[in-house]
Design an enzyme around this catalytic site. Structure first.
Site, PDB file in Angstrom:
ATOM      1  NE  ARG A  15     -14.257 -12.778   5.475  1.00 26.96           N
ATOM      2  CZ  ARG A  15     -13.119 -12.470   5.135  1.00 26.96           C
ATOM      3  NH1 ARG A  15     -13.033 -12.733   3.576  1.00 26.96           N
ATOM      4  NH2 ARG A  15     -12.255 -12.027   5.720  1.00 26.96           N
ATOM      5  CE  LYS A  75      -8.736 -11.778   8.534  1.00 24.52           C
ATOM      6  NZ  LYS A  75      -8.463 -11.189   7.588  1.00 24.52           N
ATOM      7  CE1 TYR A  94      -7.673 -15.947   1.533  1.00 25.37           C
ATOM      8  CE2 TYR A  94      -9.633 -15.611   2.824  1.00 25.37           C
ATOM      9  CZ  TYR A  94      -9.046 -15.560   1.673  1.00 25.37           C
ATOM     10  OH  TYR A  94      -9.846 -15.389   0.578  1.00 25.37           O
ATOM     11  CG  HIS A  96      -2.542 -12.938   4.915  1.00 30.25           C
ATOM     12  ND1 HIS A  96      -2.211 -12.682   3.516  1.00 30.25           N
ATOM     13  CD2 HIS A  96      -3.661 -13.046   4.981  1.00 30.25           C
ATOM     14  CE1 HIS A  96      -3.263 -12.610   2.901  1.00 30.25           C
ATOM     15  NE2 HIS A  96      -4.446 -12.749   3.548  1.00 30.25           N
ATOM     16  CD  GLU A 118      -1.956 -16.552   2.952  1.00 31.27           C
ATOM     17  OE1 GLU A 118      -3.114 -17.063   3.149  1.00 31.27           O
ATOM     18  OE2 GLU A 118      -1.293 -16.757   3.741  1.00 31.27           O
ATOM     19  CG  ASP A 270      -5.091  -5.495   1.365  1.00 28.13           C
ATOM     20  OD1 ASP A 270      -4.769  -4.742   0.354  1.00 28.13           O
ATOM     21  OD2 ASP A 270      -5.737  -6.738   0.748  1.00 28.13           O
ATOM     22  CG  MET A 301     -13.317  -2.503   1.480  1.00 30.99           C
ATOM     23  SD  MET A 301     -12.826  -1.850  -0.203  1.00 30.99           S
ATOM     24  CE  MET A 301     -14.398  -1.367  -0.626  1.00 30.99           C
TER      25      MET A 301
HETATM   26  P1  NAD Z   1      -4.471  -7.943  -9.305  1.00 27.82           P
HETATM   27  O1  NAD Z   1      -2.920  -8.395  -9.432  1.00 27.82           O
HETATM   28  O2  NAD Z   1      -5.248  -8.697 -10.053  1.00 27.82           O
HETATM   29  O3  NAD Z   1      -4.570  -6.542 -10.160  1.00 27.82           O
HETATM   30  C1  NAD Z   1      -3.388  -5.542  -9.820  1.00 27.82           C
HETATM   31  C2  NAD Z   1      -3.256  -4.555 -11.058  1.00 27.82           C
HETATM   32  O4  NAD Z   1      -2.507  -3.642 -10.800  1.00 27.82           O
HETATM   33  C3  NAD Z   1      -2.598  -5.457 -12.002  1.00 27.82           C
HETATM   34  O5  NAD Z   1      -3.423  -5.359 -13.305  1.00 27.82           O
HETATM   35  C4  NAD Z   1      -1.424  -4.554 -12.320  1.00 27.82           C
HETATM   36  O6  NAD Z   1      -0.901  -4.420 -13.812  1.00 27.82           O
HETATM   37  C5  NAD Z   1      -1.712  -3.179 -11.824  1.00 27.82           C
HETATM   38  N1  NAD Z   1      -0.738  -2.202 -11.406  1.00 27.82           N
HETATM   39  C6  NAD Z   1       0.500  -2.452 -10.949  1.00 27.82           C
HETATM   40  N2  NAD Z   1       1.042  -1.219 -10.787  1.00 27.82           N
HETATM   41  C7  NAD Z   1       0.349  -0.128 -11.519  1.00 27.82           C
HETATM   42  C8  NAD Z   1       0.557   1.147 -11.331  1.00 27.82           C
HETATM   43  N3  NAD Z   1       1.847   1.614 -11.113  1.00 27.82           N
HETATM   44  N4  NAD Z   1      -0.404   1.578 -12.176  1.00 27.82           N
HETATM   45  C9  NAD Z   1      -1.625   1.126 -12.393  1.00 27.82           C
HETATM   46  N5  NAD Z   1      -1.643  -0.182 -12.428  1.00 27.82           N
HETATM   47  C10 NAD Z   1      -0.708  -0.824 -11.727  1.00 27.82           C
HETATM   48  O7  NAD Z   1      -4.780  -7.735  -7.818  1.00 27.82           O
HETATM   49  P2  NAD Z   1      -6.416  -7.531  -7.258  1.00 27.82           P
HETATM   50  O8  NAD Z   1      -6.734  -8.698  -6.870  1.00 27.82           O
HETATM   51  O9  NAD Z   1      -7.141  -6.660  -7.939  1.00 27.82           O
HETATM   52  O10 NAD Z   1      -5.883  -6.728  -5.897  1.00 27.82           O
HETATM   53  C11 NAD Z   1      -5.664  -5.370  -5.962  1.00 27.82           C
HETATM   54  C12 NAD Z   1      -5.530  -4.850  -4.421  1.00 27.82           C
HETATM   55  O11 NAD Z   1      -6.642  -4.931  -3.652  1.00 27.82           O
HETATM   56  C13 NAD Z   1      -4.301  -5.545  -3.851  1.00 27.82           C
HETATM   57  O12 NAD Z   1      -3.613  -4.855  -2.849  1.00 27.82           O
HETATM   58  C14 NAD Z   1      -5.456  -6.573  -2.762  1.00 27.82           C
HETATM   59  O13 NAD Z   1      -4.787  -6.765  -1.732  1.00 27.82           O
HETATM   60  C15 NAD Z   1      -6.446  -5.433  -2.467  1.00 27.82           C
HETATM   61  N6  NAD Z   1      -7.529  -6.027  -1.952  1.00 27.82           N
HETATM   62  C16 NAD Z   1      -8.073  -5.267  -0.881  1.00 27.82           C
HETATM   63  C17 NAD Z   1      -9.317  -5.687  -0.105  1.00 27.82           C
HETATM   64  C18 NAD Z   1      -9.869  -4.788   0.780  1.00 27.82           C
HETATM   65  O14 NAD Z   1     -10.635  -5.273   1.711  1.00 27.82           O
HETATM   66  N7  NAD Z   1      -9.306  -3.786   1.131  1.00 27.82           N
HETATM   67  C19 NAD Z   1      -9.926  -6.909  -0.564  1.00 27.82           C
HETATM   68  C20 NAD Z   1      -9.536  -7.648  -1.693  1.00 27.82           C
HETATM   69  C21 NAD Z   1      -8.148  -7.162  -2.300  1.00 27.82           C
END
Ligand code: NAD
Length: 363
Positions: A15, A75, A94, A96, A118, A270, A301
């Site tokens: 990016r 980053k 970002y 972190h 963030e 992450d 991702m």
């Molecule tokens: P978000 O806060 O919008 O949503 C998280 C949801 O999880 C909330 O609705 C919350 O109520 C729910 N939750 C919490 N505990 C729970 C449980 N025990 N059971 C069921 N649901 C539960 O967060 P988001 O923006 O959707 O991000 C989700 C994850 O994805 C984060 O860890 C974020 O860092 C990650 N992420 C990873 C990548 C990647 O490349 N791997 C990219 C973007 C985001």
């Protein structure tokens, strides 16, 4: 203001902090934009596109850092980049910082003013500069899950949408936030039979109101989860407890409940991952198998779709970038408490409580 955009140097990062369109907007506001040669190539933007947008091209990152007042990146700055920052310069990217004491030390030593994407907020308490990457990862999750399910990858050999006379795959999404909602929409759009589990009843009500025809919702308890795991072809982990490590919701013993060759995509990797058997993987080797269940756990991702991710990120950062450049960082932060929440480091002082708490530094 002079705005600089260096080429990202973190491995596998394609990016770029500014699109040509964003550079054009900044130039229209009277700012000078300097982009390192080749900075946009990974996202499909060549130097000519930036020149056409009114930006200048620098031969090196050193030139970009030396000649500009604000650096815009994607980053966190790597050690070599941190050494180029100087007192009074603004860094917008970002960061972190909480788990990264080396970076925190170097940013404090630089004397620069560092605003982290963030921790910028919006009026509803959301994180507007994180949301675009969650949208991208969410939409990618069923796509990579569908690929993982293919026989050649060791999966069950099930097509998400089925065909006439053959049932669609069952997709379970755990966590119905930004990632989960986008994942569920795409999986439903591909024709899968989708259920989203969450712990928040207001969130479940919202999902049911808006998407009730496209997918089902359920309350995320251990019992309900076990029932759905046994039926699922694809499980997408998308939970978040802000500021905390992801809770482990699927344990190794639970894999025995699942169909052999089922796939799990742990987007929450992450934050440590929400499956006990998850460990971070890369785009080069994204999947592995545990007890007959395929795991996809790529921690960045959005990097797979660098062009879409770059444009989505730039759309979200641009209003803040223009405010910082038009007014100067101090006035822009005084005018907008949401942008002020992004301020992590200023002139040798840590200004973000959670980072201070994580590292035992007084804020
Ligand atoms: P978000 O806060 O919008 O949503 C998280 C949801 O999880 C909330 O609705 C919350 O109520 C729910 N939750 C919490 N505990 C729970 C449980 N025990 N059971 C069921 N649901 C539960 O967060 P988001 O923006 O959707 O991000 C989700 C994850 O994805 C984060 O860890 C974020 O860092 C990650 N992420 C990873 C990548 C990647 O490349 N791997 C990219 C973007 C985001």
């Amino acid at each position: 203001m002079k705005i600089g955009c260096p080429k990202e140097i973190k491995p596998q990062e394609f990016r770029v902090g500014l699109t040509p369109n964003a550079a054009r907007e900044a130039a229209a506001h009277g700012h000078k934009v300097l982009v390192e040669t080749g900075a946009g190539v990974g996202a499909g933007f060549d130097d000519a596109a930036y020149i056409a947008a009114g930006a200048g091209i620098a031969r090196t990152a050193q030139e970009v850092f030396a000649e500009t007042e604000m650096i815009v990146k994607v980053k966190e700055p790597q050690a070599g980049e941190r050494a180029l920052l100087r007192k009074g310069q603004v860094l917008f990217t970002y960061l972190h910082l909480a788990p990264d004491p080396d970076q925190t030390r170097d940013l404090l030593a630089s004397g620069a003013t560092c605003i982290a994407y963030e921790t910028v907020t919006d009026d509803r308490g959301g994180l507007p500069l994180l949301a675009p990457m969650s949208e991208v990862a969410g939409k990618l999750a069923p796509q990579v899950g569908a690929w993982t399910l293919q026989k050649a990858n060791g999966g069950r050999g099930v097509l998400l949408g089925g065909v006439p006379g053959v049932n669609p795959a069952r997709v379970l999404v755990i966590g119905g936030g930004v990632v989960g909602t986008h994942a569920a929409r795409v999986a439903a759009g591909m024709g899968a039979d989708v259920t989203v589990l969450d712990r928040s009843l207001p969130r479940l009500r919202y999902l049911d109101d808006v998407f009730g025809r496209d997918f089902r919702t359920g309350y995320s308890s251990a019992g309900v989860l076990a029932e759905h795991l046994a039926r699922a072809d694809l499980v997408i982990g998308a939970v978040l407890i802000p500021g905390a490590e992801a809770p482990k919701l699927v344990h190794r013993a639970d894999l025995a409940l699942m169909k052999p060759g089922a796939a799990m995509v742990d987007v929450a990797i992450d934050q440590g991952g929400c499956f006990e058997t998850s460990h971070a993987t890369t785009h080069a080797a994204p999947i592995y198998e545990v007890d007959g269940i395929l795991h996809y756990c790529v921690a960045n991702m959005p990097g797979a779709v660098a062009r879409t991710s770059t444009i989505a990120l730039s759309n979200a950062t641009l209003p803040f970038l223009l405010a910082l450049a038009d007014k100067g960082w101090r006035q822009a932060c005084l005018d907008d408490p949401n942008l002020l929440n992004g301020l992590n480091v200023h002139a040798g002082h840590l200004t973000y409580a959670a980072v201070g708490a994580a590292q035992g530094i007084k804020v």
